[in-house]
Every structure is written in C-alpha cells, then in structure tokens.
Write a protein that holds these residues in place. Structure first.
Motif, PDB file in Angstrom:
ATOM      1  N   THR A 297     -44.381  16.091   7.724  1.00  0.00           N
ATOM      2  CA  THR A 297     -42.929  15.973   6.305  1.00  0.00           C
ATOM      3  C   THR A 297     -42.747  14.768   7.902  1.00  0.00           C
ATOM      4  OG1 THR A 297     -42.126  17.914   6.314  1.00  0.00           O
ATOM      5  CG2 THR A 297     -40.736  16.191   6.394  1.00  0.00           C
ATOM      6  N   GLY A 298     -42.033  13.968   6.839  1.00  0.00           N
ATOM      7  CA  GLY A 298     -41.184  12.496   7.007  1.00  0.00           C
ATOM      8  C   GLY A 298     -41.518  11.961   7.935  1.00  0.00           C
ATOM      9  N   LEU A 299     -43.815  11.658   8.035  1.00  0.00           N
ATOM     10  CA  LEU A 299     -44.741  10.396   7.772  1.00  0.00           C
ATOM     11  C   LEU A 299     -45.772  10.687   7.083  1.00  0.00           C
ATOM     12  CD1 LEU A 299     -45.594  11.741  11.034  1.00  0.00           C
ATOM     13  CD2 LEU A 299     -43.489  10.607  11.126  1.00  0.00           C
ATOM     14  N   GLU A 300     -44.771  10.245   5.938  1.00  0.00           N
ATOM     15  CA  GLU A 300     -45.274   9.657   4.448  1.00  0.00           C
ATOM     16  C   GLU A 300     -46.023   8.744   4.410  1.00  0.00           C
ATOM     17  OE1 GLU A 300     -43.341  14.027   3.412  1.00  0.00           O
ATOM     18  OE2 GLU A 300     -42.424  11.653   4.773  1.00  0.00           O
ATOM     19  N   ASN A 301     -45.418   7.966   5.295  1.00  0.00           N
ATOM     20  CA  ASN A 301     -45.101   6.181   4.954  1.00  0.00           C
ATOM     21  C   ASN A 301     -45.741   5.571   6.360  1.00  0.00           C
ATOM     22  OD1 ASN A 301     -45.279   5.997   1.895  1.00  0.00           O
ATOM     23  ND2 ASN A 301     -42.890   6.613   2.585  1.00  0.00           N
ATOM     24  N   ALA A 302     -45.537   6.534   7.227  1.00  0.00           N
ATOM     25  CA  ALA A 302     -45.755   5.973   9.161  1.00  0.00           C
ATOM     26  C   ALA A 302     -46.372   4.955   8.457  1.00  0.00           C
ATOM     27  CB  ALA A 302     -46.218   7.287   9.263  1.00  0.00           C
ATOM     28  N   GLU A 303     -46.330   4.465   9.462  1.00  0.00           N
ATOM     29  CA  GLU A 303     -47.406   2.721  10.149  1.00  0.00           C
ATOM     30  C   GLU A 303     -47.614   2.737  11.213  1.00  0.00           C
ATOM     31  OE1 GLU A 303     -47.063  -1.537  11.245  1.00  0.00           O
ATOM     32  OE2 GLU A 303     -44.978  -0.900  10.999  1.00  0.00           O
ATOM     33  N   PHE A 304     -48.790   3.333  11.930  1.00  0.00           N
ATOM     34  CA  PHE A 304     -49.239   4.184  12.516  1.00  0.00           C
ATOM     35  C   PHE A 304     -49.680   3.035  13.469  1.00  0.00           C
ATOM     36  CE2 PHE A 304     -49.906   7.441  10.036  1.00  0.00           C
ATOM     37  CZ  PHE A 304     -50.255   8.427  11.143  1.00  0.00           C
ATOM     38  N   ILE A 305     -49.683   1.932  14.735  1.00  0.00           N
ATOM     39  CA  ILE A 305     -49.933   1.191  15.294  1.00  0.00           C
ATOM     40  C   ILE A 305     -51.265   1.260  16.517  1.00  0.00           C
ATOM     41  CG2 ILE A 305     -47.917  -0.270  15.256  1.00  0.00           C
ATOM     42  CD1 ILE A 305     -48.781   1.546  18.115  1.00  0.00           C
ATOM     43  N   ARG A 306     -51.136   2.413  16.902  1.00  0.00           N
ATOM     44  CA  ARG A 306     -52.481   3.307  17.255  1.00  0.00           C
ATOM     45  C   ARG A 306     -52.997   4.685  17.216  1.00  0.00           C
ATOM     46  NH1 ARG A 306     -51.860   5.092  23.585  1.00  0.00           N
ATOM     47  NH2 ARG A 306     -51.569   6.791  22.868  1.00  0.00           N
ATOM     48  N   TYR A 307     -54.482   4.866  16.779  1.00  0.00           N
ATOM     49  CA  TYR A 307     -55.074   6.194  16.214  1.00  0.00           C
ATOM     50  C   TYR A 307     -55.303   6.431  17.548  1.00  0.00           C
ATOM     51  CZ  TYR A 307     -53.941   4.842  11.904  1.00  0.00           C
ATOM     52  OH  TYR A 307     -54.489   4.166  10.295  1.00  0.00           O
ATOM     53  N   GLY A 308     -55.125   8.170  17.153  1.00  0.00           N
ATOM     54  CA  GLY A 308     -55.698   8.884  18.666  1.00  0.00           C
ATOM     55  C   GLY A 308     -56.919   8.982  19.256  1.00  0.00           C
ATOM     56  N   VAL A 309     -57.769   8.765  19.964  1.00  0.00           N
ATOM     57  CA  VAL A 309     -59.062   8.630  20.515  1.00  0.00           C
ATOM     58  C   VAL A 309     -59.271   9.523  22.157  1.00  0.00           C
ATOM     59  CG1 VAL A 309     -59.005   6.380  20.167  1.00  0.00           C
ATOM     60  CG2 VAL A 309     -58.229   7.343  22.612  1.00  0.00           C
ATOM     61  N   MET A 310     -60.710   9.985  21.855  1.00  0.00           N
ATOM     62  CA  MET A 310     -60.818  11.283  23.345  1.00  0.00           C
ATOM     63  C   MET A 310     -62.668  10.543  23.339  1.00  0.00           C
ATOM     64  SD  MET A 310     -59.708  14.589  22.096  1.00  0.00           S
ATOM     65  CE  MET A 310     -59.899  14.287  24.364  1.00  0.00           C
ATOM     66  N   HIS A 311     -62.497   9.193  24.815  1.00  0.00           N
ATOM     67  CA  HIS A 311     -63.545   8.796  24.772  1.00  0.00           C
ATOM     68  C   HIS A 311     -63.870   8.810  26.493  1.00  0.00           C
ATOM     69  CE1 HIS A 311     -62.179   4.982  24.796  1.00  0.00           C
ATOM     70  NE2 HIS A 311     -61.282   5.288  23.369  1.00  0.00           N
ATOM     71  N   ARG A 312     -64.553   7.938  26.662  1.00  0.00           N
ATOM     72  CA  ARG A 312     -65.242   7.574  28.604  1.00  0.00           C
ATOM     73  C   ARG A 312     -64.488   6.022  28.858  1.00  0.00           C
ATOM     74  NH1 ARG A 312     -65.730   6.328  32.383  1.00  0.00           N
ATOM     75  NH2 ARG A 312     -66.957   5.895  33.963  1.00  0.00           N
TER      76      ARG A 312
END
Length: 433
Positions: A297-312
């Motif tokens: 809710t509220g993020l329907e048109n959100a601009e993601f400037i960084r996506y989540g990551v899990m790495h070395r």
C-alpha cells in the motif's frame, strides 16, 4: 622521488593511478593478477567487467548519464575506453568487455609515471600515500590488515541491504507517519495493509523468483536479523506479520484501527528524500522486487533507486571512517576508492577512484583537496558515503534521490531530472578542474 601507491587495478584503482600519474606523480600500481585471481575474475587484464557489460544510461537527464558527464570533466580513463569500444545498446553505454579491459591495461602499462607491480599485497604499505581500491572480494591477510586499520568491526564481508525508494514516489494519500505506541517522534512512514491486501502480497512474495548466487556469494550462515524477507515468509503466512510487518502499537489515522500488517519505511538520508523498506533484505531478482513490493500500500508507483541485495561484498563503514576527501580519519595518508569505499556500480567505482587519486596528489603537494558540492552527482555520492549521520550503512549507487532538491519543485520527473543535471553541469562549466 615522491610517489603514490595504488592497490588494486580495477576500475577505481586504474582511474586513481592514471589521474595521479597525469598530474606528474610517480605511481606504484599493485595488482595481484595473474599471481592470484578472485573467483569472479577470468583474465589477466585490468579493469575487468565481471558482471554486465553495460555502464547504464547515457542520457544526461538520468543519474547514470549525469555521472558519466561529470567524469568526462576529469578526462576519465574508463569513459575514454568505453567510447573506444562501445557496442549497440540503445540509450545505454555498453562495451566490448575484453577490448575495454585491454584498452585500459595498455594505457596503464605504457604510462611513463606508472610502475605495475604484480604481487599479492598482504599488508598496507606505510612508506607513502596509498589508495586502497581492492574491490568487493577483498579477503585474506589484506582484509585483516584493513580491518585493523578500520578499528576492527568496521569492515563488512556480507551485504544484506533492503530496497530504497524515493519519497516523491510514495502515495501519501494511503500512508501515514507514526512511531509505535507514539513513542518518540513520528519518523516512520507506515504502509498499512488489510487482510486481503496482505494475503495478496504474501502469496506473490513466497512464489517470487530469487537471484542465483555464485559460490563466493554464499554465506555459511545468515543471522536472523539479515534473513531474506522471502525466506522468512516461507515459514508461515503470519511469520512476517509477527516480524518486520507487525502492526502492534500503530493505528491508521484514517480508520482509527490497527492494520492487519504494516510495512515501515525509514529515512535513508538526512534530507529525507530516500526511504528504505525496514526489514526487507532480499535476494529476489530485481524485476521481481519491483513487481512484488509495488503491491505494498502506497508503493504502487514507487521509484526504486536501489534494490535489495544479499551477496559477498567487502566494504568499510565509510561514514564513520572516511573524511570528505576519501582519506581515512585515523590516517590521512590512506585513501579508499571503489566498492570497498561503499559506492556501488562500475562508473561509481571509477568516479571515486578519480577523486581519491586527485586527493592523494593534493595530500602530497599540500594543496586543497577536491570535494565536490552535493548538488553534483559525484559530490552527492561521496557525500552520502562520508555522511556521519548515516546509520546502518550500505553501499549506494548514483541516483537523483541523494541530490538536494531544487528550490522550485518541478512536478514532471523528466524535467526535474534535467534541471538537476543542468545545475550540476553549470558548476563544472564555471569551475577550473
């Protein structure tokens, strides 16, 4: 002869060595290849692109394009190489990765002021000013020595980051500010979900496609606090509703009732232009993150400037450790650049190498260091990684959310970004570099 040591011949190290050498300083460039390679590297050339061959958008009204345009003001070696071996990629700048690396290797090896030393560095040299640019897979004795220099626990070896969105892209007609039980100030943006909305979100989350991991990305174990949201969700339908999405202590002012679940957003920078999704560390593919998290809710048109990551990923706690010129607070003769300093991305790494190289020269010559204003993309990026107010630091790439807004807000995003770019480029046009 006065000289600079540069450790690491990736994009950042090559830029640092090249710009220092072009300023008349003798440079010793240490590179462990071909003696040793990380699991990600395949050939013996410098500045090897190990993932995509795209250097992102070229448009000046994009964050990536503005970053490149600013780097051109410093005669960037990496951009010179990219222009010489570009391949068709629409509006992006993409390269023949082998020719790109060959071009940079040739320029470095044939520069009269650069001496390449092929050996594994296990200890940071203390004989002169040094730029450390050994990349995200720094390990072994050198990592241990860096950790000591960085006051023990300020070197991370695993990157577990939640997505970040721009505040401007949040639908504030659907969300509300509040702190749990009204304790403290209402610093969090709360995205409330009813049972139906939560169930739809949950079902898409547990079936979303994860990103493949390289062997060197696989951690032997992951702490509960860093558990990917999608893995936690698979423990049961209420697992995240009693975890990071718990609604206790919160009431939606529009209904005066407690929501079924709540996603909280926390400010990422002091300007309050960026917000991260609290507890949303994830290993989902980027398009999947966009698709699934836009159901919140509220993020329907959100601009993601960084996506989540899990790495070395090795990087230092730069906000705590580095000065604005990228030198170490505890030892101003040591500079950090590249992903090890907390920037994220090919060109971001290269840009930090340029500034670290220039400031290493300034340190030797006793001149004023180069610290760009935060309304430029390079200045904003380096300001972010050295901002003492940033907590729970995670690497950052170029984006317009870290640049201070215009005095007169422009609603159209494309026009706003162009205006931000023009403000930066006007500075470079009037500045002698």
């Amino acid at each position: 002869m006065i000289q600079i040591n540069v450790i690491g011949a990736g994009l950042a190290g090559c830029e640092a060595a090249y710009i220092a050498a072009n300023n008349g300083i003798k440079v010793n460039l240490y590179e462990m290849k071909p003696t040793k390679k990380t699991p990600a590297h395949k050939n013996n050339n410098f500045a090897e692109l190990v993932c995509s061959n795209s250097l992102k958008a070229n448009r000046v009204d994009s964050a990536a394009g503005l970053l490149k345009e600013e780097m051109r003001q410093f005669s960037s070696l990496c951009l010179s190489a990219a222009d010489s071996c570009a391949v068709a990629a629409g509006g992006a700048l993409a390269v023949d990765r082998e020719k790109f690396a060959e071009y940079i290797t040739e320029k470095i090896k044939n520069h009269p002021n650069i001496t390449v030393i092929n050996e594994v560095v296990s200890k940071i040299p203390t004989d002169c000013v040094t730029v450390i640019a050994t990349g995200p897979l720094t390990d072994g004795d050198l990592a241990s020595d860096i950790a000591k220099l960085c006051d023990g626990g300020n070197l991370s070896f695993y990157d577990a980051a939640a997505p970040i969105v721009t505040k401007d892209s949040i639908d504030f007609s659907k969300v509300f500010y509040a702190a749990r039980y009204d304790k403290g100030t209402a610093d969090y943006i709360n995205c409330p979900m009813n049972k139906e909305e939560y169930t739809a979100f949950y079902n898409e989350l547990i079936k979303a496609e994860g990103a493949p991991l390289h062997e060197f990305d696989k951690a032997p174990n992951v702490y509960e606090g860093c558990m990917p949201i999608e893995i936690l969700a698979k423990r049961g339908e209420d697992s995240i509703r009693f975890g990071p999405l718990k609604p206790v202590g919160l009431r939606d002012p529009r209904t005066d009732k407690r929501p079924w679940a709540v996603v909280q957003l926390r400010a990422e920078n002091r300007e309050g232009t960026l917000y991260n999704l609290v507890g949303f560390q994830t290993n989902l593919k980027f398009p999947e993150q966009k698709r699934v998290f836009s159901l919140i809710t509220g993020l329907e048109n959100a601009e993601f400037i960084r996506y989540g990551v899990m790495h070395r990923n090795s990087f230092i706690n730069s906000p705590k450790l580095l000065n604005k010129d990228l030198s170490l607070k505890s030892d101003p003769n040591v500079f950090f650049a590249g992903q090890l300093s907390g920037v994220e991305g090919y060109m971001e790494s290269a840009a930090s190498g340029i500034i670290a190289g220039l400031n290493a020269v300034a340190r030797i010559k006793g001149t004023t260091p180069v610290v760009l204003p935060n309304f430029t993309m390079i200045g904003a990026l380096l300001n972010y990684i050295t901002d003492e107010t940033v907590t729970n630091f995670q690497p950052m790439g170029a984006n317009f959310g870290i640049i201070p807004p215009l005095e007169n807000h422009i609603r159209d995003k494309r026009e706003r970004y162009m205006a931000l770019s023009q403000r930066s480029l006007e500075f470079f046009k009037n500045k002698e570099l």
